[in-house]
Design a protein around this motif. Sequence first.
Motif, PDB file in Angstrom:
ATOM      1  N   ALA A 447     -14.541  -9.076 -96.295  1.00  0.00           N
ATOM      2  CA  ALA A 447     -14.987 -10.139 -95.387  1.00  0.00           C
ATOM      3  C   ALA A 447     -14.870  -9.636 -93.953  1.00  0.00           C
ATOM      4  CB  ALA A 447     -14.158 -11.406 -95.566  1.00  0.00           C
ATOM      5  N   ALA A 448     -15.869  -9.954 -93.142  1.00  0.00           N
ATOM      6  CA  ALA A 448     -15.862  -9.516 -91.739  1.00  0.00           C
ATOM      7  C   ALA A 448     -16.360 -10.640 -90.843  1.00  0.00           C
ATOM      8  CB  ALA A 448     -16.737  -8.276 -91.571  1.00  0.00           C
ATOM      9  N   LEU A 449     -15.611 -10.915 -89.800  1.00  0.00           N
ATOM     10  CA  LEU A 449     -15.968 -11.913 -88.790  1.00  0.00           C
ATOM     11  C   LEU A 449     -16.199 -11.205 -87.465  1.00  0.00           C
ATOM     12  CD1 LEU A 449     -16.136 -14.884 -87.665  1.00  0.00           C
ATOM     13  CD2 LEU A 449     -13.676 -14.667 -87.222  1.00  0.00           C
ATOM     14  N   ASN A 450     -17.331 -11.486 -86.819  1.00  0.00           N
ATOM     15  CA  ASN A 450     -17.631 -10.931 -85.506  1.00  0.00           C
ATOM     16  C   ASN A 450     -17.924 -12.056 -84.533  1.00  0.00           C
ATOM     17  OD1 ASN A 450     -17.704  -8.045 -84.793  1.00  0.00           O
ATOM     18  ND2 ASN A 450     -18.925  -7.848 -86.663  1.00  0.00           N
ATOM     19  N   VAL A 451     -17.244 -12.013 -83.384  1.00  0.00           N
ATOM     20  CA  VAL A 451     -17.475 -12.994 -82.321  1.00  0.00           C
ATOM     21  C   VAL A 451     -17.733 -12.228 -81.031  1.00  0.00           C
ATOM     22  CG1 VAL A 451     -16.508 -14.900 -80.988  1.00  0.00           C
ATOM     23  CG2 VAL A 451     -15.980 -14.697 -83.428  1.00  0.00           C
ATOM     24  N   LYS A 452     -18.770 -12.636 -80.344  1.00  0.00           N
ATOM     25  CA  LYS A 452     -19.119 -12.021 -79.064  1.00  0.00           C
ATOM     26  C   LYS A 452     -19.321 -13.130 -78.041  1.00  0.00           C
ATOM     27  CE  LYS A 452     -22.917  -9.445 -76.886  1.00  0.00           C
ATOM     28  NZ  LYS A 452     -24.235  -8.805 -77.142  1.00  0.00           N
ATOM     29  N   TYR A 453     -18.636 -13.047 -76.900  1.00  0.00           N
ATOM     30  CA  TYR A 453     -18.745 -14.082 -75.880  1.00  0.00           C
ATOM     31  C   TYR A 453     -19.078 -13.449 -74.530  1.00  0.00           C
ATOM     32  CZ  TYR A 453     -17.686 -17.900 -72.700  1.00  0.00           C
ATOM     33  OH  TYR A 453     -17.782 -18.854 -71.726  1.00  0.00           O
ATOM     34  N   ALA A 454     -20.201 -13.855 -73.977  1.00  0.00           N
ATOM     35  CA  ALA A 454     -20.606 -13.377 -72.657  1.00  0.00           C
ATOM     36  C   ALA A 454     -19.918 -14.225 -71.594  1.00  0.00           C
ATOM     37  CB  ALA A 454     -22.126 -13.452 -72.511  1.00  0.00           C
ATOM     38  N   ILE A 455     -18.848 -13.678 -71.003  1.00  0.00           N
ATOM     39  CA  ILE A 455     -18.118 -14.405 -69.968  1.00  0.00           C
ATOM     40  C   ILE A 455     -19.026 -14.667 -68.784  1.00  0.00           C
ATOM     41  CG2 ILE A 455     -16.120 -14.305 -68.432  1.00  0.00           C
ATOM     42  CD1 ILE A 455     -14.830 -12.383 -70.446  1.00  0.00           C
ATOM     43  N   ASN A 456     -19.791 -13.662 -68.427  1.00  0.00           N
ATOM     44  CA  ASN A 456     -20.786 -13.747 -67.351  1.00  0.00           C
ATOM     45  C   ASN A 456     -21.767 -12.603 -67.583  1.00  0.00           C
ATOM     46  OD1 ASN A 456     -19.646 -11.361 -66.091  1.00  0.00           O
ATOM     47  ND2 ASN A 456     -18.002 -12.702 -65.357  1.00  0.00           N
ATOM     48  N   PRO A 457     -22.762 -12.409 -66.740  1.00  0.00           N
ATOM     49  CA  PRO A 457     -23.764 -11.377 -67.012  1.00  0.00           C
ATOM     50  C   PRO A 457     -23.229  -9.966 -67.155  1.00  0.00           C
ATOM     51  CG  PRO A 457     -24.613 -12.908 -65.391  1.00  0.00           C
ATOM     52  CD  PRO A 457     -23.182 -13.279 -65.619  1.00  0.00           C
ATOM     53  N   THR A 458     -22.051  -9.670 -66.636  1.00  0.00           N
ATOM     54  CA  THR A 458     -21.564  -8.295 -66.700  1.00  0.00           C
ATOM     55  C   THR A 458     -20.274  -8.115 -67.495  1.00  0.00           C
ATOM     56  OG1 THR A 458     -20.375  -8.574 -64.606  1.00  0.00           O
ATOM     57  CG2 THR A 458     -22.626  -7.678 -64.494  1.00  0.00           C
ATOM     58  N   ASN A 459     -19.701  -9.168 -68.057  1.00  0.00           N
ATOM     59  CA  ASN A 459     -18.452  -9.064 -68.809  1.00  0.00           C
ATOM     60  C   ASN A 459     -18.579  -9.777 -70.147  1.00  0.00           C
ATOM     61  OD1 ASN A 459     -16.203  -7.852 -66.893  1.00  0.00           O
ATOM     62  ND2 ASN A 459     -17.477  -9.222 -65.652  1.00  0.00           N
ATOM     63  N   THR A 460     -18.203  -9.071 -71.193  1.00  0.00           N
ATOM     64  CA  THR A 460     -18.350  -9.596 -72.548  1.00  0.00           C
ATOM     65  C   THR A 460     -17.070  -9.357 -73.333  1.00  0.00           C
ATOM     66  OG1 THR A 460     -20.712  -9.068 -72.496  1.00  0.00           O
ATOM     67  CG2 THR A 460     -19.746  -9.555 -74.642  1.00  0.00           C
TER      68      THR A 460
END
Length: 807
Positions: A447-460
């Motif tokens: 099982a694999a969970l991936n979360v990606k959050y764009a804090i702002n246009p240049t930081n993730t």
Amino acid sequence: MYISNNSKYAGRYINYILAAIIAICLYSLPAFSQSTDLKPTMKGLVVDESNSPLANATVMVDGKNVSTTNAKGQFNISIPKNGTFSLRISSIGKKILTDKISSNEVAGGIRVFMLQEQINTLEAIEILGLSKVDEVNKQSFNVTALDATKLHNTSMDVGQLINRVSGVRVRESGGMGSQTAISLNGFTGNQVKLFLDGLPIDNYGSSFQINNIPINYINQIEVYKGVVPVWLGGDALGGAINLVKNTKAGNFLDASYSLGSFNTHRANVNLGYIAKNGFTVELNAYKNYSKNNYWVDINVVPDIETGVTVADRVRRFHDQYDNQMLGLNVGLSNKKWADQFLVGLQVGDNHADIQTGNRMDDVFGARFREGTIVLPSVYYKKDNFLIEGLDLSLRGSFNLGKEKNVDTVYRQFNWYGESIPKGRNSWDEGGEVSKELYTYKNNNSNAALNVKYAINPTNTLYLNNTFTSNNRKGENILQPDNDFYRQPKKLQKNITGLALGNADIKHMVNQIFVKYYAQHVHAYQVNNNLYSDYQDRQNMLGYGLASSYALDNNSQIKFSYEKTYRMPTVDELFGDVINLTANPQLKPESSHNFNLNINHTFLWNEKNALAVSVDGIYRQAKDFIRYVNSASNNNGNMTQMAQNQRDVNNLGGDLEIHYAYDQRFNISGSLTYQNLRNKTKYETSTTDVSIFYKDRLPNIPYLFGHGDISYEWRNVLLPNSSLKVGTYVYYVHDYFLRWPSAGTTSTKETIPEQLSYDASIVYSFARGKYNVGIDGRNLTDALLYDNYMLQKPSRNFSVKFRYTISK
């Protein structure tokens, strides 16, 4: 339990990493506060002039808010509440689209933007034919992406394509279906993690391996050298390879069939369908068959009774391989609650005769292995999950398949296929190696969970958690009272990764990360022929960074570092019941991995491009796991065991050059040097300096390379047709089979220098709808080896027919 190599420094490392993360977050706060006014969003679709969706197009609002189109050409981007904003959309090979749009004009629905072909000048990546994989190659990680679609008309398998990457060798013990190990900058086998669409494929079993996957099964291969990004998950010591399946936006069909020498047949079908209501079907199926009766040069024993050997050239006679696989995914796409939700099932099986052991002197005539795969799976993906900028994906699978090893014929064979009854000894009666009819299930789950959050246009921010579990259970019906088969064989792993990425649009891309590894082994130990319970738990902390700087559009410098861990696999701990014996006390291995890459592309006369890439690598490994041939057992056959080599260093590098003219003529080559040295000065329980101290590790090539050249003619015989001819050369320098310091110069065994040539001719017409390819491999019929002098196929040819259509 331990953390890192030295627990007293773990807290200091964590503090440094947390301080760096906090600093980057504080740096990004001003940009984050400025973005809070961008609450309304605009949904859009980017297409080309034929109305086909454009993936990976860059969408920018007012020069600061950035989004990227997905595989279906769609995007969702924040816009100002009021007033007019500037929109800029760009894609490789297309004219840049700019527009002024009023926020009041943006209402519900999806706006369509068409990008026109760029016809004035050709970018370097277009001339080189890299546009589909350029976004991957431009990451801050040391990664090489290959576009497999360019070779879909050849009879290659995935392993043969991977062999064309600098620093990589796919080491095979024979022909189709043979056991393989990927070597990446000196790290080999399970030290290099294999993924399929971002999910580890540890639990696919013997029916799905690198040299039986047809090239048409995938669209792209991504090779990460040394440092593995958090989003891939898993534990890898020397790097990772991610296979991207052959799926496209919309409806498509890709079918092929090939036949060749040694009665070899391959068939493959890939199909995709998305209805207007979002109903989605994906089907991938393939079939492989070969007798593998190629020629080998070997010392034959004509009279088994006397054991006298005679040099001869004979055919392999017991090496048939039969394998089929069917994968079906059904679900929904483009819904409010899910970009894609798929429920899948992979089913398949394989039968493989076992011709030899770990050396060609051990010849068999009746042993075989079989395996099945029944793997249900689920996949969910949603961009902007709950809140804007939060992307989530979840994958899970469980393998219900079985593996079986059969050794029931009590005879001794020679290379002519002749046999005599074996002596009547109680310890081996009933088989060529051991009396065995062993069937087992690994009960693999993943099982694999991936979360990606764009804090702002240049930081993730990136978060990944990958969990794998194995619980081997089986029985040998010929030895029902053998306690070995009743011992516990359980393995669980969990890897959690957290990363923070910072991207300056024009110049810098940086990422720092931490990974937490946890392992639980429940196995056995043997003392005085008595079994007892054995459990071991390990907890480790890894960390690293990756950074790249673009000097201009065609030049880039990359640096990456990782302190990484790799936990033993279920086969390394419990054996593969064929040639690899168990070692339940095997320890995890670790390494400090340093990578430096400099690449530049020269462009002139609008039709010529030259790309040069130079890699430098340094590895400092602890408890390095390598496979060691043991002394012959009572039966005279040699076995292998995975063992820890305490200290190993590797200093090396790659050089890769690629020249292209007008997308027709291509010539490229690579050269790899890797210097793996034993740095274990004192062996266990002794104060004497080891005689192998500073020796180069045996049975691992240290200098190898490849080159290829191709030319394509267009509109040959028919309009909208092409004829492409190519030739390929592979080189491996000679290297020692065993420790260089062992034995005298005259007695040292050496795997000789190898040079082989391949060629291909492909004719396509009706805009690539119909295709015919002819391939020739090992044209000079050279003796080729990878592992312990096990010979690979002699000269062979194949022809392939392919039909493809998409809407």
